[in-house]
Motif scaffolding. Structure first.
Motif, PDB file in Angstrom:
ATOM      1  N   PHE A  54      10.215   6.311   1.324  1.00 15.19           N
ATOM      2  CA  PHE A  54       9.344   5.757   2.353  1.00 15.19           C
ATOM      3  C   PHE A  54      10.040   4.624   3.104  1.00 15.19           C
ATOM      4  O   PHE A  54      10.051   4.581   4.339  1.00 15.19           O
ATOM      5  N   LEU A  73       2.703   5.834   8.433  1.00 13.50           N
ATOM      6  CA  LEU A  73       3.328   6.047   7.133  1.00 13.50           C
ATOM      7  C   LEU A  73       2.984   4.919   6.166  1.00 13.50           C
ATOM      8  O   LEU A  73       2.654   5.144   5.006  1.00 13.50           O
ATOM      9  N   LEU A  77       0.636   5.148   2.567  1.00 12.82           N
ATOM     10  CA  LEU A  77       1.334   5.100   1.285  1.00 12.82           C
ATOM     11  C   LEU A  77       0.444   4.462   0.224  1.00 12.82           C
ATOM     12  O   LEU A  77      -0.109   3.382   0.427  1.00 12.82           O
ATOM     13  N   SER A  84       8.798  -2.542   1.171  1.00 11.79           N
ATOM     14  CA  SER A  84       7.972  -1.838   2.162  1.00 11.79           C
ATOM     15  C   SER A  84       7.374  -2.824   3.161  1.00 11.79           C
ATOM     16  O   SER A  84       7.444  -2.611   4.383  1.00 11.79           O
TER      17      SER A  84
END
Length: 227
Positions: A54, A73, A77, A84
């Motif tokens: 990711f 996205l 998640l 992230s």
């Protein structure tokens, strides 16, 4: 690129393409080559994905300015990590969405994630671009309560933020507290003086930088000349 595709083809041929630990390097390869649609297609076909994949995908999308796709996205998640969040904050800032970057930093705090030097560097850069001195000071106060208060990368970002917000005394105080100064921190101080019309101080910092054993790079030289 052709070699990378050939290797990927062989991986798929032998049935290893669906392995997460194999997929991540190829996503990174496609993203760095600018083949973001190839990367996205591969990502979408994966039966199993992890946070490393990711993060790689987000970096690639942000590089191409595909911010809305990155947001989809991110919010889709189930498991995120500090990388992230930092990737999103950095990407938003780099795509000229500084206000959203600062807001996401606040969400990151509320979500209980740990920041690193890159998180602070990105959000402080965003504050500087917004001339958001109040928020920059709040983040500085937060930095002081972490292990990054003596980090030269974070210190340089603070110097840059205070310079852009024209808070001269705060900038000088931060610079003096950086124990392990490097070329970046010296340059941030020099540029700050130049941006705020203190040409003489900029030249003094330039010579002090050299006396302390730091060789100016091209950007530093351009900055002192323009001062």
């Amino acid at each position: 690129m052709d070699l990378g595709r050939q290797i990927h083809g062989q991986i798929l041929k032998f049935g290893f393409g669906s392995y997460v630990f194999v997929a991540s390097p190829f996503l990174d390869m496609y993203a760095k080559l600018g083949l973001i649609f190839d990367a996205k297609g591969y990502y979408d076909e994966m039966p199993e994905r992890n946070v490393v994949m990711f993060n790689t995908m987000i970096i690639g999308l942000m590089w191409r300015g595909m911010v809305e796709e990155s947001k989809r996205l991110f919010h889709g998640l189930k498991k995120r990590d500090s990388i992230s969040w930092t990737t999103m904050i950095s990407g938003l800032m780099q795509n000229g969405m500084e206000r959203e970057a600062v807001d996401m930093f606040r969400e990151m705090i509320l979500a209980g994630f740990t920041m690193d030097q890159f998180t602070f560097g990105s959000v402080l850069t965003a504050c500087g671009s917004l001339l958001a001195l109040g928020e920059g000071k709040q983040i500085h106060a937060y930095v002081i309560r972490t292990d990054h208060k003596d980090n030269v990368f974070v210190g340089s970002a603070l110097v840059d933020m205070y310079s852009k917000c024209k808070s001269i005394k705060s900038r000088e105080a931060v610079f003096e507290r950086i124990t392990q100064k490097n070329t970046v921190s010296w340059t941030a101080m020099l540029v700050g003086y130049g941006q705020n019309g203190f040409s003489e101080e900029a030249v003094k910092i330039f010579f002090e930088m050299q006396r302390n054993g730091f060789e100016p790079d091209d950007f530093t030289l351009e900055s002192v000349i323009s001062s």
